[in-house]
Motif scaffolding. Structure first.
Motif, PDB file in Angstrom:
ATOM      1  N   PHE A   1       3.301   0.495   2.955  1.00 29.26           N
ATOM      2  CA  PHE A   1       3.590  -0.440   3.869  1.00 29.26           C
ATOM      3  C   PHE A   1       2.969  -1.763   3.169  1.00 29.26           C
ATOM      4  O   PHE A   1       2.744  -1.682   2.003  1.00 29.26           O
TER       5      PHE A   1
ATOM      6  N   LEU B   1      -3.997   0.435  -2.099  1.00 31.74           N
ATOM      7  CA  LEU B   1      -3.380  -0.752  -2.955  1.00 31.74           C
ATOM      8  C   LEU B   1      -2.775  -0.707  -3.840  1.00 31.74           C
ATOM      9  O   LEU B   1      -3.278  -0.341  -4.921  1.00 31.74           O
TER      10      LEU B   1
ATOM     11  N   LEU C   1      -1.767  11.353   2.799  1.00 25.88           N
ATOM     12  CA  LEU C   1      -2.450  12.768   3.425  1.00 25.88           C
ATOM     13  C   LEU C   1      -3.989  12.612   2.610  1.00 25.88           C
ATOM     14  O   LEU C   1      -3.994  13.234   1.258  1.00 25.88           O
ATOM     15  N   GLY C   2      -5.389  12.225   2.896  1.00 25.72           N
ATOM     16  CA  GLY C   2      -6.765  12.072   1.992  1.00 25.72           C
ATOM     17  C   GLY C   2      -7.136  10.989   1.250  1.00 25.72           C
ATOM     18  O   GLY C   2      -8.035  11.270   0.611  1.00 25.72           O
ATOM     19  N   HIS C   3      -5.810  10.486   1.185  1.00 26.89           N
ATOM     20  CA  HIS C   3      -6.058   9.124   0.586  1.00 26.89           C
ATOM     21  C   HIS C   3      -5.841   8.173   1.392  1.00 26.89           C
ATOM     22  O   HIS C   3      -6.678   6.878   0.911  1.00 26.89           O
ATOM     23  N   GLY C   4      -5.754   7.969   2.787  1.00 29.94           N
ATOM     24  CA  GLY C   4      -5.390   7.057   3.278  1.00 29.94           C
ATOM     25  C   GLY C   4      -4.770   5.559   2.865  1.00 29.94           C
ATOM     26  O   GLY C   4      -3.730   5.975   1.937  1.00 29.94           O
ATOM     27  N   LEU C   5      -5.013   5.037   2.968  1.00 27.45           N
ATOM     28  CA  LEU C   5      -4.488   3.296   2.584  1.00 27.45           C
ATOM     29  C   LEU C   5      -4.700   2.939   0.972  1.00 27.45           C
ATOM     30  O   LEU C   5      -5.437   2.505   1.025  1.00 27.45           O
TER      31      LEU C   5
ATOM     32  N   PHE D   1       0.836  -5.222   9.248  1.00 25.96           N
ATOM     33  CA  PHE D   1       1.434  -4.477   8.500  1.00 25.96           C
ATOM     34  C   PHE D   1       2.898  -3.864   8.310  1.00 25.96           C
ATOM     35  O   PHE D   1       3.355  -4.038  10.212  1.00 25.96           O
ATOM     36  N   GLY D   2       4.089  -3.764   8.175  1.00 23.19           N
ATOM     37  CA  GLY D   2       4.811  -3.719   8.816  1.00 23.19           C
ATOM     38  C   GLY D   2       4.785  -1.853   8.910  1.00 23.19           C
ATOM     39  O   GLY D   2       4.110  -1.353   9.119  1.00 23.19           O
ATOM     40  N   PRO D   3       6.440  -1.480   9.477  1.00 23.56           N
ATOM     41  CA  PRO D   3       6.624  -0.851  10.051  1.00 23.56           C
ATOM     42  C   PRO D   3       6.355   0.842   8.965  1.00 23.56           C
ATOM     43  O   PRO D   3       6.420   2.028   9.507  1.00 23.56           O
TER      44      PRO D   3
ATOM     45  N   TYR E   1       0.707  -0.766  -0.294  1.00 22.13           N
ATOM     46  CA  TYR E   1      -0.310   0.098  -0.185  1.00 22.13           C
ATOM     47  C   TYR E   1       0.766   1.626  -0.219  1.00 22.13           C
ATOM     48  O   TYR E   1       2.152   0.757   0.518  1.00 22.13           O
TER      49      TYR E   1
ATOM     50  N   GLN F   1       0.286   5.102   1.103  1.00 26.17           N
ATOM     51  CA  GLN F   1      -0.775   6.273   2.625  1.00 26.17           C
ATOM     52  C   GLN F   1       0.097   7.329   2.213  1.00 26.17           C
ATOM     53  O   GLN F   1       1.094   7.569   1.729  1.00 26.17           O
TER      54      GLN F   1
END
Lengths: 113, 111
Positions: free
Chosen positions: B90, B45, B39-43, B102-104, B35, B37
């Motif tokens: 991510f 794919l 701002l404003g779009h979330g996660l 999820f990874g870091p 994914y 990430q």
């Protein structure tokens, strides 16, 4: 999930109070929903899930409510603590066997000491 | 303990360069996801895989590729990095849809 433009919705809650975070999902065919918590600098972490044949599910200090009629999901956090400060995402999934999740844009929850 | 790791954690690169982000999980999960990430779009794919030699495009796959030669790893390659690919990436893995660990994250900056 909610489309909120360039800024995350924010919610500030006094420590010890209850908080409610809302999410409007987009696909009426979605049958599985998850709430994730993301702390600053970390990856999202699973909190609680609910299937579409349920209206409510409770965990430890958290409750998820699902209203399929209006395609709305909420996360209630009871007796909030400073560690609850994070961004919360809802995610939806269509069809068991298709493992893809669609995420909302998130809500930033800040707990005020 | 089983885990999911990503490397590097931070990367700065130049426009046009090829970049590969690593993701490694030790849970023996069949399903792995990438994914981004913003701002404003979330996660959103990018690509996903349900097993060795299986790869699938997500909603924002243009400019990215993945390969799955074993169960543990799903590297994400940016063929020719663009400034629009500056983001936090991510990786996640899981067995079922209620299991996406999820990874870091990797913070990528394309100058």
């Amino acid at each position: 999930g909610e489309s909120v433009g360039l800024h995350l919705p924010t919610l500030s809650v006094q420590e010890g109070d209850n908080s409610i975070i809302n999410c409007a999902y987009s696909n009426s065919a979605s049958d599985y929903f998850i709430w994730y918590k993301q702390e600053s600098g970390k990856g999202p972490q699973f909190i609680i899930d609910i299937r579409s044949n349920m209206d409510k599910r409770q965990g430890q200090r958290v409750t998820v409510l699902l209203n399929k009629t209006v395609k709305h999901l909420s996360l209630q956090i009871a007796a909030t603590q400073p560690g609850d400060s994070a961004v919360y995402f809802c995610a939806e999934n269509v069809n068991f066997g298709n493992e893809k999740l669609t995420f909302g844009t998130g809500t930033r929850l800040t707990i005020i000491p | 303990d089983a885990e999911i790791t990503q490397s590097p954690r931070h990367k700065i690169t130049e426009t046009g360069r090829q970049v590969t982000l690593a993701c490694h999980q030790t849970w023996n999960h069949n399903n792995m996801f990438w994914y981004r990430q913003d701002l404003g779009h979330g996660l959103r794919l990018i690509h996903y895989s349900y097993g060795v030699h299986d790869t699938n495009k997500g909603e924002v796959s243009d400019g990215y590729s993945v390969s799955r030669s074993n169960t543990e790893d799903l590297p994400l390659t940016l063929e020719s990095a663009a400034s629009s690919q500056t983001s936090v990436y991510f990786c996640a893995s899981g067995r079922e849809r209620n299991e996406q660990f999820f990874g870091p994250g990797t913070r990528l900056t394309v100058l």
